[in-house]
Design a protein around this motif. Structure first.
Motif, PDB file in Angstrom:
ATOM      1  N   UNK A 113      -1.463  44.122  18.704  1.00  8.89           N
ATOM      2  CA  UNK A 113      -1.977  45.387  18.171  1.00  8.89           C
ATOM      3  C   UNK A 113      -1.765  45.506  16.668  1.00  8.89           C
ATOM      4  N   UNK A 114      -0.643  45.004  16.187  1.00  9.27           N
ATOM      5  CA  UNK A 114      -0.346  45.114  14.755  1.00  9.27           C
ATOM      6  C   UNK A 114      -0.998  44.002  13.940  1.00  9.27           C
ATOM      7  N   UNK A 115      -1.888  43.243  14.550  1.00  8.02           N
ATOM      8  CA  UNK A 115      -2.564  42.181  13.811  1.00  8.02           C
ATOM      9  C   UNK A 115      -1.589  41.154  13.274  1.00  8.02           C
ATOM     10  N   UNK A 116      -0.758  40.631  14.176  1.00  5.77           N
ATOM     11  CA  UNK A 116       0.260  39.628  13.827  1.00  5.77           C
ATOM     12  C   UNK A 116       1.276  40.187  12.827  1.00  5.77           C
ATOM     13  N   UNK A 117       1.475  41.497  12.849  1.00  3.53           N
ATOM     14  CA  UNK A 117       2.445  42.137  11.967  1.00  3.53           C
ATOM     15  C   UNK A 117       1.848  42.776  10.732  1.00  3.53           C
ATOM     16  N   UNK A 136       6.842  42.792  23.186  1.00 12.22           N
ATOM     17  CA  UNK A 136       6.624  42.277  21.837  1.00 12.22           C
ATOM     18  C   UNK A 136       5.208  41.712  21.701  1.00 12.22           C
ATOM     19  N   UNK A 137       4.685  41.173  22.795  1.00  9.00           N
ATOM     20  CA  UNK A 137       3.324  40.646  22.783  1.00  9.00           C
ATOM     21  C   UNK A 137       2.327  41.722  22.369  1.00  9.00           C
ATOM     22  N   UNK A 138       2.403  42.906  22.984  1.00 10.59           N
ATOM     23  CA  UNK A 138       1.479  43.998  22.646  1.00 10.59           C
ATOM     24  C   UNK A 138       1.665  44.435  21.194  1.00 10.59           C
ATOM     25  N   UNK A 139       2.880  44.484  20.728  1.00  5.73           N
ATOM     26  CA  UNK A 139       3.134  44.859  19.329  1.00  5.73           C
ATOM     27  C   UNK A 139       2.540  43.809  18.394  1.00  5.73           C
ATOM     28  N   UNK A 140       2.731  42.546  18.721  1.00  4.97           N
ATOM     29  CA  UNK A 140       2.226  41.445  17.897  1.00  4.97           C
ATOM     30  C   UNK A 140       0.697  41.472  17.814  1.00  4.97           C
ATOM     31  N   UNK A 155      -3.502  48.391  22.728  1.00  2.15           N
ATOM     32  CA  UNK A 155      -3.584  49.783  22.269  1.00  2.15           C
ATOM     33  C   UNK A 155      -3.246  50.743  23.409  1.00  2.15           C
ATOM     34  N   UNK A 156      -3.726  50.436  24.606  1.00  2.00           N
ATOM     35  CA  UNK A 156      -3.385  51.269  25.773  1.00  2.00           C
ATOM     36  C   UNK A 156      -1.882  51.276  26.017  1.00  2.00           C
ATOM     37  N   UNK A 157      -1.233  50.144  25.791  1.00  2.00           N
ATOM     38  CA  UNK A 157       0.213  50.058  26.007  1.00  2.00           C
ATOM     39  C   UNK A 157       0.990  50.792  24.915  1.00  2.00           C
ATOM     40  N   UNK A 158       0.457  50.819  23.694  1.00  2.00           N
ATOM     41  CA  UNK A 158       1.222  51.367  22.573  1.00  2.00           C
ATOM     42  C   UNK A 158       0.898  52.816  22.223  1.00  2.00           C
ATOM     43  N   UNK A 159      -0.288  53.292  22.552  1.00  2.00           N
ATOM     44  CA  UNK A 159      -0.616  54.684  22.218  1.00  2.00           C
ATOM     45  C   UNK A 159       0.367  55.696  22.813  1.00  2.00           C
TER      46      UNK A 159
END
Length: 154
Positions: A12-16, A6-10, A67-71
């Protein structure tokens, strides 16, 4: 299926803000501009510049990692990743004086124009692999915006 935190999503998505259904990049850049403007009132003007620089450094590193984790999960440079827009607009805002709404708006608009149209080699920055490629085009767009704003202040 690959998983991430969730940290990477938070991050990368600019706090959602990257989940905004219309214009996620604009939403991320707007949030970053609003955060900077709030900081310009909470911090003394002498601290605003170093704090903005620290935000750029920290979120560039976190953005590359996230970004590396989510791409691998979301695809190459997905629109939900907007931490790059946040960093880019913060770079442009380095040229804006504290509490100045007009310069903050100009930084936001210039950055978005450079980010959308990608002139002067900005598009080539996307050729870098992974998170570096995600971040670099927006960093260069921020640098060009900074140069124009700094020139306007002279």
């Amino acid at each position: 299926m690959k998983r991430t935190t969730l940290f990477h999503i938070f991050i990368a998505s600019g706090f959602g803000s990257g989940f905004c259904p219309v214009g996620p990049g604009t939403a991320g850049a707007f949030l970053a501009t609003a955060l900077w403007f709030l900081l310009s009132y909470l911090l003394p003007p002498t601290l605003l510049l170093p704090v903005t620089g620290l935000l750029i450094i920290v979120f560039t590193g976190l953005g590359i990692r996230s970004a590396n984790a989510l791409e691998p999960i979301w695809g190459k440079d997905p629109s939900r990743i907007v931490v790059d827009e946040m960093v880019g607009v913060w770079i442009a805002l380095l040229a804006a004086p504290a509490h100045n709404w007009w310069y903050a708006a100009a930084a936001f608009i210039l950055f978005r124009l450079f980010d959308i149209f990608k002139p002067l080699g900005i598009r080539k920055m996307e050729n870098f692999k992974g998170g570096v490629g995600v971040m670099m085009d927006d960093i260069l767009a921020g640098i060009y915006s900074f140069i124009l704003l700094a020139a306007a202040r002279c």
